[in-house]
Every structure is written in structure tokens, then in C-alpha cells.
Design an enzyme around this catalytic site. Sequence first.
Site, PDB file in Angstrom:
ATOM      1  N   ARG A   1      -5.305  10.194 -10.452  1.00 32.51           N
ATOM      2  CA  ARG A   1      -6.128  10.498  -9.266  1.00 32.51           C
ATOM      3  C   ARG A   1      -5.211  10.785  -8.073  1.00 32.51           C
ATOM      4  O   ARG A   1      -4.277  10.042  -7.791  1.00 32.51           O
ATOM      5  CB  ARG A   1      -7.030   9.296  -8.962  1.00 32.51           C
ATOM      6  CG  ARG A   1      -7.824   9.390  -7.651  1.00 32.51           C
ATOM      7  CD  ARG A   1      -7.140   8.675  -6.496  1.00 32.51           C
ATOM      8  NE  ARG A   1      -7.980   8.566  -5.304  1.00 32.51           N
ATOM      9  CZ  ARG A   1      -7.534   8.167  -4.121  1.00 32.51           C
ATOM     10  NH1 ARG A   1      -6.264   7.846  -3.964  1.00 32.51           N
ATOM     11  NH2 ARG A   1      -8.340   8.086  -3.090  1.00 32.51           N
TER      12      ARG A   1
ATOM     13  N   THR B   1      -5.342   7.504   7.102  1.00 31.87           N
ATOM     14  CA  THR B   1      -5.363   6.438   6.109  1.00 31.87           C
ATOM     15  C   THR B   1      -6.830   6.087   5.877  1.00 31.87           C
ATOM     16  O   THR B   1      -7.677   6.350   6.727  1.00 31.87           O
ATOM     17  CB  THR B   1      -4.621   5.173   6.587  1.00 31.87           C
ATOM     18  OG1 THR B   1      -5.258   4.687   7.779  1.00 31.87           O
ATOM     19  CG2 THR B   1      -3.176   5.457   6.900  1.00 31.87           C
ATOM     20  N   GLY B   2      -7.108   5.501   4.751  1.00 27.39           N
ATOM     21  CA  GLY B   2      -8.489   5.122   4.445  1.00 27.39           C
ATOM     22  C   GLY B   2      -9.008   5.892   3.252  1.00 27.39           C
ATOM     23  O   GLY B   2      -8.218   6.473   2.494  1.00 27.39           O
TER      24      GLY B   2
ATOM     25  N   THR C   1      -1.752   3.103   3.434  1.00 27.61           N
ATOM     26  CA  THR C   1      -0.926   4.301   3.491  1.00 27.61           C
ATOM     27  C   THR C   1      -0.154   4.193   4.783  1.00 27.61           C
ATOM     28  O   THR C   1      -0.549   3.459   5.672  1.00 27.61           O
ATOM     29  CB  THR C   1      -1.852   5.541   3.604  1.00 27.61           C
ATOM     30  OG1 THR C   1      -2.609   5.645   2.413  1.00 27.61           O
ATOM     31  CG2 THR C   1      -1.104   6.830   3.818  1.00 27.61           C
TER      32      THR C   1
ATOM     33  N   SER D   1       0.826  -1.208   0.000  1.00 27.16           N
ATOM     34  CA  SER D   1       0.000   0.000   0.000  1.00 27.16           C
ATOM     35  C   SER D   1       0.858   1.255   0.000  1.00 27.16           C
ATOM     36  O   SER D   1       0.326   2.360   0.015  1.00 27.16           O
ATOM     37  CB  SER D   1      -0.910   0.004   1.227  1.00 27.16           C
ATOM     38  OG  SER D   1      -0.183   0.303   2.395  1.00 27.16           O
TER      39      SER D   1
ATOM     40  N   THR E   1       2.017   7.062   0.396  1.00 28.59           N
ATOM     41  CA  THR E   1       1.077   6.032  -0.043  1.00 28.59           C
ATOM     42  C   THR E   1       1.200   5.732  -1.523  1.00 28.59           C
ATOM     43  O   THR E   1       1.712   6.565  -2.287  1.00 28.59           O
ATOM     44  CB  THR E   1      -0.370   6.522   0.211  1.00 28.59           C
ATOM     45  OG1 THR E   1      -1.278   5.452  -0.039  1.00 28.59           O
ATOM     46  CG2 THR E   1      -0.758   7.694  -0.688  1.00 28.59           C
TER      47      THR E   1
HETATM   48  N1  ASP Z   1      -5.917   7.631   1.887  1.00 27.54           N
HETATM   49  C1  ASP Z   1      -5.251   7.022   0.765  1.00 27.54           C
HETATM   50  C2  ASP Z   1      -5.856   7.530  -0.502  1.00 27.54           C
HETATM   51  O1  ASP Z   1      -7.062   7.708  -0.557  1.00 27.54           O
HETATM   52  C3  ASP Z   1      -5.330   5.564   0.733  1.00 27.54           C
HETATM   53  C4  ASP Z   1      -5.481   4.900   2.036  1.00 27.54           C
HETATM   54  O2  ASP Z   1      -4.895   5.254   3.002  1.00 27.54           O
HETATM   55  O3  ASP Z   1      -6.222   3.947   2.115  1.00 27.54           O
HETATM   56  O4  ASP Z   1      -5.130   7.688  -1.446  1.00 27.54           O
END
Ligand code: ASP
Length: 373
Positions: free
Chosen positions: A249, A272-273, A221, A94, A239
Site C-alpha cells: 500500500r 500527515t494523517g 510522518t 512513524s 514516512t
Molecule cells: N500520510 C501517511 C500515509 O497515509 C501517514 C500519516 O502521516 O499518518 O501513509
Amino acid sequence: MSRKIKRRDFMRTGTVAGLTLAAAGKQTVGFPTIMTQSPIKPVVVASANGNRFKNGGNVTAVQKAFTMMTSGSNVLDALIAGVNIVELDPLDDSVGYGGLPNADGVVQLDSSVMHGPKKRAGAVGALEGVRTPSLVAQAVMENTDHHLIVGKGAQVFARNMGFKIEDDLNTDNSRKKWLEWKRRTDPDHYLNPAKRAAAGHRVALEMLAQGILREENLHGTINCDGINAKGEICGVTTTSGLAWKIPGRLGDSPILGAGLYVDGAIGAAGSTGRGEANLYNLCSFVIVEEMRRGAHPKDAGMEVLNRIKSNTIEKRLLNSRGLPNFGISFYIINAKGEYAGVTMYEGGSFAMCNENGPQTLKSEPLLQGKPSD
Ligand code: ASP
């Protein structure tokens, strides 16, 4: 505020403390209660992968960052050295090298850094070919008048700064997972964006259910924030972003105020998320502002989780209970060294390292059950 300190701490703070007591005209009969120079206990917090991956070495990201930070390194240098371990470790798909690629099979990386005391920041988005985007974000901070450089420009900048540019940051693992995703989705998906999104989501959920992917593969991330004994606060987020994203994106990670925000006098927050949920609400900024108004890190985190919940009204983003069908987490410290990990759904964890060593702790959830329930 005072506290009893160990001999090692005394060696570090005793002289200053002695001077402080002497200057205050205090009597030091017998063995005095030593006043430490600062009541702040240094701490590093991070997403859970900050205490999981070691890239073949002996220490995790939070351990590395804490050790460097408490040995006198600049806090941001320490945090970045910590997350470099995760960026370089192909086992974390990730982040950095071996991060899951975008819909075209290209690994595009995002990162941001903020230096509290210097009040400076830097970020890169959709950067290809450099394993450690956090170091490029730091180079943006150190060497330019800008805060964010993206795409080809970010790569050219990195090359000019002496970073090695690689053709492809995929590993066998990330390529295999991408090929599986590609095989299952409509190759013509750009023709019908609505269907494409639905197909992409459905296939991703199928792959989750079948154990080909883990939740953190789709969103994953590392955010890492730290404060040293002098109260200097910094943060970094890095990330590979959302797996199978549309090329170009950007998520929340490289956006100041979203994936990371630091105010040297108040605290730091990172995430994260689901980046889109964070971008819409600029949560890290809001968390720091809540702490400025006196909120504890945990309450500040709960505030933004509630905002995300209220602002999530599109049906495709809701589960059968009418609640967000995605995960999102925040890692927070304030200027006193208090910290929290908060998350939308129960079961999440975060990494922390202080004088007692690295730990993985339970994050405080807003909601019970699972995002998919
Ligand atoms: N927040 C990150 C993103 O949307 C990915 C993640 O942490 O899940 O790029």
C-alpha cells in the site's frame, strides 16, 4: 519593503543594500535605513515531530534544517538533513528506522522530495531496508529521469546508488506493537477484506484507548518545507505510512501533489494523517494552486480540509456527528515566507523554526472535538 536589520544581517546584506541604494541615487545621510536584499524571512515548518525528536543529539529537524539553510546549504539538502534525524531516531515509530511495519511485519517506507528552483522531484514507495528513504527519493531526483520508483525496484535502485540495505528496519518497539496487533486480529483476514478492515480498525482503536498506541503511531510522518532568504523553496515528506497496512500500500507521502507539492514560485505544502483522504483530493497540489490564486497559506489549507470533509461520505469513515473520524494535517509556506499549520481537529500542532529558534505552534483546526466523538 524595508525593515531595520541587526548588525549580523547587515554584515550579510549591507554591501548589496548599499549598492542598491547607491544605484537608486538615494542620499544616505547619517545612519540610513538599510534596504535588505530580500523581504523574505527564511523559515522552516514541519509536522510536530520535527521539533520533538533529536536522535540522541542536540537539535531537532527544524533547527538543523534552518541552521543549514541559513548557512548557505541548498534548501533541500538542509530539509533532508533535518528529517534524517527523525528517520534515524527509533523513538519516532512513524518514520524511517523503527517505523511501524505493514500487516506482514515488514517496514515499508515512502518518501518524496521536491526542489522548487530546479523544478525537479523524486520519490520512492514501499521501500524496504533503507533507514533514510528521503535520501533515496533525492537520489531518484538527481540520478534518474523518473519521479517515482517503488517496491523491489526502489530497493535495487538504492543498492545501486550505494545505500546500505538492511534485512529488517523493525526495532523491539515496532515489532512488539506489531505482534500485539497480529495477536488481536484474525490471521485469516485476507479471506474477507470487509471484515478485515473492520477488525483492523476496531483493534487499532482499542489499542489507542488502552494507551498501547498513540494517534501518531497509526498515522505518522514527517513533512518539512523551507524557504531561504533568496526565496528558494523546497520540501520533503517521509514516512513508514499507515501502521499494519496491506503490503505494498502506498499512501499520500510519495505521491507528488498529495503528500508533498512545491512550486518554486508559489510555495510548498505537505501532509500527515490519513493518506487515502489526501490522495483522493490531491490536497498539497490544491493548496499550492489556491496560493497561486492569492490565498494565504492558512486559507488554502482550510479549503482542502473542507474538501476532504465534503468528500468523506462513507459511513465507516464518519463519526457519530457525521464528520470525518480521522485526522489529517497540512504544513504550508508561501513565497513570501508566510506559513501555516492546519488540521482537521483541534489539538494538533506543528513545528516551525525561524530566526527566533524552533517552536511548536498550535495548528489551526477546521473542526472542534475529536475525530472519535
Ligand atoms: N500520510 C501517511 C500515509 O497515509 C501517514 C500519516 O502521516 O499518518 O501513509
